[in-house]
Write a protein that holds these residues in place. Structure first.
Motif, PDB file in Angstrom:
ATOM      1  N   PRO A  15       0.844  -1.197   0.000  1.00 52.12           N
ATOM      2  CA  PRO A  15       0.000   0.000   0.000  1.00 52.12           C
ATOM      3  C   PRO A  15       0.879   1.247   0.000  1.00 52.12           C
ATOM      4  CG  PRO A  15       0.165  -0.854   2.210  1.00 52.12           C
ATOM      5  CD  PRO A  15       0.925  -1.818   1.316  1.00 52.12           C
ATOM      6  N   VAL A  16       0.358   2.327  -0.554  1.00 51.34           N
ATOM      7  CA  VAL A  16       1.065   3.604  -0.487  1.00 51.34           C
ATOM      8  C   VAL A  16       0.780   4.197   0.888  1.00 51.34           C
ATOM      9  CG1 VAL A  16       1.263   5.911  -1.456  1.00 51.34           C
ATOM     10  CG2 VAL A  16       0.912   3.945  -2.967  1.00 51.34           C
ATOM     11  N   THR A  40      -5.465   4.738  -2.486  1.00 50.67           N
ATOM     12  CA  THR A  40      -6.711   5.509  -2.600  1.00 50.67           C
ATOM     13  C   THR A  40      -6.381   6.992  -2.728  1.00 50.67           C
ATOM     14  OG1 THR A  40      -6.876   5.687  -0.194  1.00 50.67           O
ATOM     15  CG2 THR A  40      -8.065   3.868  -1.246  1.00 50.67           C
ATOM     16  N   ARG A  41      -5.121   7.318  -2.724  1.00 47.81           N
ATOM     17  CA  ARG A  41      -4.693   8.716  -2.742  1.00 47.81           C
ATOM     18  C   ARG A  41      -4.733   9.280  -4.155  1.00 47.81           C
ATOM     19  NH1 ARG A  41       0.512   9.309   0.958  1.00 47.81           N
ATOM     20  NH2 ARG A  41       0.307  11.343  -0.019  1.00 47.81           N
ATOM     21  N   ASP A  42      -5.140  10.552  -4.273  1.00 44.35           N
ATOM     22  CA  ASP A  42      -5.163  11.190  -5.587  1.00 44.35           C
ATOM     23  C   ASP A  42      -3.933  12.078  -5.813  1.00 44.35           C
ATOM     24  OD1 ASP A  42      -5.742  13.323  -3.950  1.00 44.35           O
ATOM     25  OD2 ASP A  42      -7.713  13.707  -4.798  1.00 44.35           O
ATOM     26  N   ALA A  65      -4.504   0.661  -8.699  1.00 45.60           N
ATOM     27  CA  ALA A  65      -3.405  -0.253  -8.403  1.00 45.60           C
ATOM     28  C   ALA A  65      -2.596  -0.464  -9.669  1.00 45.60           C
ATOM     29  CB  ALA A  65      -3.942  -1.590  -7.884  1.00 45.60           C
ATOM     30  N   ALA A  66      -1.366  -0.890  -9.486  1.00 43.66           N
ATOM     31  CA  ALA A  66      -0.485  -1.224 -10.603  1.00 43.66           C
ATOM     32  C   ALA A  66       0.279  -2.487 -10.225  1.00 43.66           C
ATOM     33  CB  ALA A  66       0.488  -0.079 -10.882  1.00 43.66           C
ATOM     34  N   ALA A  67       0.384  -3.403 -11.191  1.00 41.72           N
ATOM     35  CA  ALA A  67       1.070  -4.674 -10.940  1.00 41.72           C
ATOM     36  C   ALA A  67       2.060  -4.977 -12.052  1.00 41.72           C
ATOM     37  CB  ALA A  67       0.059  -5.807 -10.815  1.00 41.72           C
ATOM     38  N   HIS A  68       3.146  -5.621 -11.680  1.00 42.39           N
ATOM     39  CA  HIS A  68       4.171  -6.130 -12.588  1.00 42.39           C
ATOM     40  C   HIS A  68       3.928  -7.631 -12.683  1.00 42.39           C
ATOM     41  CE1 HIS A  68       8.337  -8.013 -12.642  1.00 42.39           C
ATOM     42  NE2 HIS A  68       8.280  -7.415 -13.820  1.00 42.39           N
ATOM     43  N   ALA A 185      -2.670   6.629 -11.955  1.00 43.65           N
ATOM     44  CA  ALA A 185      -3.039   7.648 -10.970  1.00 43.65           C
ATOM     45  C   ALA A 185      -4.546   7.830 -10.965  1.00 43.65           C
ATOM     46  CB  ALA A 185      -2.353   8.975 -11.279  1.00 43.65           C
ATOM     47  N   ARG A 186      -5.063   8.266  -9.837  1.00 43.12           N
ATOM     48  CA  ARG A 186      -6.483   8.643  -9.754  1.00 43.12           C
ATOM     49  C   ARG A 186      -6.651   9.989 -10.430  1.00 43.12           C
ATOM     50  NH1 ARG A 186      -8.741   8.870  -4.083  1.00 43.12           N
ATOM     51  NH2 ARG A 186     -10.499   9.565  -5.322  1.00 43.12           N
TER      52      ARG A 186
END
Length: 187
Positions: A15-16, A40-42, A65-68, A185-186
């Motif tokens: 999580p960020v 959930t951050r913009d 979310a981003a995944a490799h 990004a949001r």
């Protein structure tokens, strides 16, 4: 601010954290060792670096979310772990995904033992042939099947092979290479 992970072809999702971005808006944050991030951050952009592995972006309600997703991470459950974390944050929101440019079966010669693992898990439809006729892995198809299994409601893909296209980096093509980045990004 942008965030990244030290990618290791695994299944850890980070999580960020809550950090004060007002002091340094150009700051890059290394979250730790993992292959996916959720926020959930913009005010944060997620960055996934790839050459032939698949970058996958997700959105569900107020979560991105981003995944490799390389072959090891896909077998290890990186997409399942990512979807799990998204659903923890947004239990009822439908999840959508986008698969970025990655290596495709035309160029992804694959070992028999590893290909058998994929066929056993996802079915024979993930097996392909290279342009030269060797057995190969259809990584985008395996990812699509996994997203369907995880009940991701919609997904789209960039129909580009990183090894075929001179516009993208490819370890398989070049032996040693740079990386392209998918930013999520949001809005």
């Amino acid at each position: 601010m942008w965030a990244r992970v030290d990618q290791v072809h695994g299944s850890v999702v980070l999580p960020v954290p809550d950090v004060d971005t007002r002091r340094d808006t150009q700051r890059a944050v290394l979250l730790g060792v993992g292959d996916a991030m959720v926020t959930t951050r913009d005010d944060v952009t997620l960055a996934i670096f790839t050459a032939d592995c698949a970058p996958v972006a997700f959105v569900a309600g107020g979560v991105v979310a981003a995944a490799h997703a390389g072959w090891r991470g896909l077998l290890g459950g990186v997409l399942a772990s990512t979807v799990h974390e998204i659903r923890r944050a947004e239990p009822s929101a439908p999840i959508r995904a986008v698969l970025g440019p990655c290596i495709r079966p035309c160029c992804y010669e694959f070992g028999e033992a590893e290909l058998a693992l994929f066929a056993g898990r996802f079915g024979a439809e993930v097996e392909g042939r290279t342009r030269a006729g060797a057995r190969s892995l259809d990584l985008p198809r395996a990812i699509g099947l996994e997203l369907e299994r995880l009940k991701v409601v919609g997904w789209d893909e960039a129909d580009t092979c990183t090894a075929c296209s001179p516009d993208f980096y490819s370890y398989r093509r070049d032996g040693l290479t740079g990386r392209q980045v998918m930013l999520v990004a949001r809005a």
